[in-house]
Design a protein around this motif. Structure first.
Motif, PDB file in Angstrom:
ATOM      1  N   LYS A  10      28.629  33.569  32.685  1.00  0.00           N
ATOM      2  CA  LYS A  10      29.700  33.578  33.682  1.00  0.00           C
ATOM      3  C   LYS A  10      31.060  33.645  33.009  1.00  0.00           C
ATOM      4  O   LYS A  10      31.943  34.425  33.427  1.00  0.00           O
ATOM      5  N   ASN A  12      31.652  34.788  30.053  1.00  0.00           N
ATOM      6  CA  ASN A  12      31.733  36.105  29.434  1.00  0.00           C
ATOM      7  C   ASN A  12      32.239  37.150  30.410  1.00  0.00           C
ATOM      8  O   ASN A  12      33.110  37.960  30.084  1.00  0.00           O
ATOM      9  N   ARG A  13      31.672  37.144  31.620  1.00  0.00           N
ATOM     10  CA  ARG A  13      32.086  38.122  32.630  1.00  0.00           C
ATOM     11  C   ARG A  13      33.543  37.920  33.019  1.00  0.00           C
ATOM     12  O   ARG A  13      34.284  38.893  33.223  1.00  0.00           O
ATOM     13  N   TYR A  14      33.964  36.672  33.118  1.00  0.00           N
ATOM     14  CA  TYR A  14      35.352  36.387  33.500  1.00  0.00           C
ATOM     15  C   TYR A  14      36.317  36.911  32.432  1.00  0.00           C
ATOM     16  O   TYR A  14      37.339  37.531  32.748  1.00  0.00           O
TER      17      TYR A  14
END
Length: 336
Positions: A10, A12-14
């Motif tokens: 999560k 990482n995606r942000y």
């Protein structure tokens, strides 16, 4: 810093959606700490770090550790919007900190910066001419010993270099099809001392020459087609010692299979694949699984911008480390 934090999906995606992520080696950005020479980029980052520590670092951080390590939120003009020491930081807390830093960035957008062609050319990286092939080395804790701890679920990554003299020695020793021979001693020592380590949570301490009890890598040429010669290698190894920091026992014992293709005309690596399994203990004591645990390794040839810019960890510490990395030794006899 915390690799478990970096590996959080999560978070990482942000970061990917809202920032331009940059990872840099502390040995490059703070070379004086490791006996290296300062560069334009290290001098620039040193000024950034001073501002970050003055405003965001915990009291006494620099006096105690004197390292630039950490997570920074920086504008392209060098303005600092946050700095975090990531030990023990939870992903949600890091996300909140990044969101606040992003808000501050929008409120105080950086000034325009012009980057000249000369600076861009200086930033280009190429492999040293002595390197005949770069490998990406992966490791992970195996599923049967992996826990729910995020730190145990990460992937360790490094680069390994094969030098021109390694290739020449292999081609000379493997002239006859299927005749067995020992892989060059320096290449074997490089693998067992610096690469067949558990780097999944942090960089593991390397092994000294006298900490390697076994290093037997038997090779044979299995095919020749034009200038391309294919080799197969089966390796067994065992290393154990005490860490320099606290004297704790650490070690690894395992096997590895390699298959690679060498170009006899260019004396370069055309293709390389390797897979190994091992049992490790005490490595990267920062959250290592208890007792003995399984580790897997994979080695794959690469030719990309990352492998040109990022040297093997134990070759990039300083000039003395680079020299040792190229011609390391082990005390164990090849057949032991």
């Amino acid at each position: 810093m915390s690799r478990a934090l970096i590996n959080d999906p999560k978070l990482n995606r942000y970061i990917a959606a809202n920032f331009v992520p940059v990872a840099a080696s502390i040995e490059r950005l703070q070379p004086s700490r490791y006996g290296g020479d300062e560069s334009d980029s290290s001098r620039w980052f040193g000024r950034v770090a001073e501002r970050a520590f003055a405003e965001f670092a915990p009291p006494g951080w620099w006096d105690t550790f004197q390292t630039y390590q950490g997570f920074y939120v920086v504008g392209h003009d060098g303005a600092v919007f946050d700095y975090k020491v990531a030990w023990g930081l939870e992903p949600d807390d890091m996300t909140d900190a990044l969101a606040e830093a992003s808000t501050q960035y929008r409120r105080h957008p950086p000034r325009r910066v012009v980057i000249s062609d000369h600076v861009v050319r200086q930033a280009e990286h190429v492999l040293p001419k002595s390197v005949a092939g770069a490998l990406r080395v992966f490791n992970r804790v195996t599923t049967e010993t992996r826990s729910d701890t995020d730190a145990h679920n990460g992937i360790g990554r490094d680069h390994a270099w094969i030098y021109r003299e390694d290739v020449i020695a292999i081609l000379d020793a493997g002239r006859q099809i299927r005749q067995r021979f020992d892989l060059p001693a320096a290449l074997v020592a490089r693998l067992v001392r610096f690469h067949l380590l558990d780097h999944a949570r942090n960089v593991s301490e390397d092994f000294d020459a006298d900490q390697v009890q076994k290093a037997q890598f038997r090779a044979r040429c299995i095919a020749v087609e034009g200038d391309l010669a294919t080799f197969s290698v089966q390796g067994t190894y065992r290393s154990e010692g005490r860490t320099q920091e606290d004297g704790e026992a650490f070690g690894v014992v395992g096997t590895i299979d390699l298959r690679f293709v060498l170009d006899r005309s260019t004396k370069r690596v055309a293709r390389f694949r390797g897979y190994g399994r091992a049992t490790a203990w005490g490595q990267t004591g920062n959250g290592a699984p208890p007792g003995r645990y399984g580790v897997e390794f994979a080695l794959v040839d690469v030719d990309d911008a990352i492998s040109a810019a990022v040297p093997p960890f134990y070759a990039g510490l300083n000039p003395a480390a680079a020299a040792l990395y190229r011609t390391p030794t082990v005390d164990a006899a090849p057949g032991r």
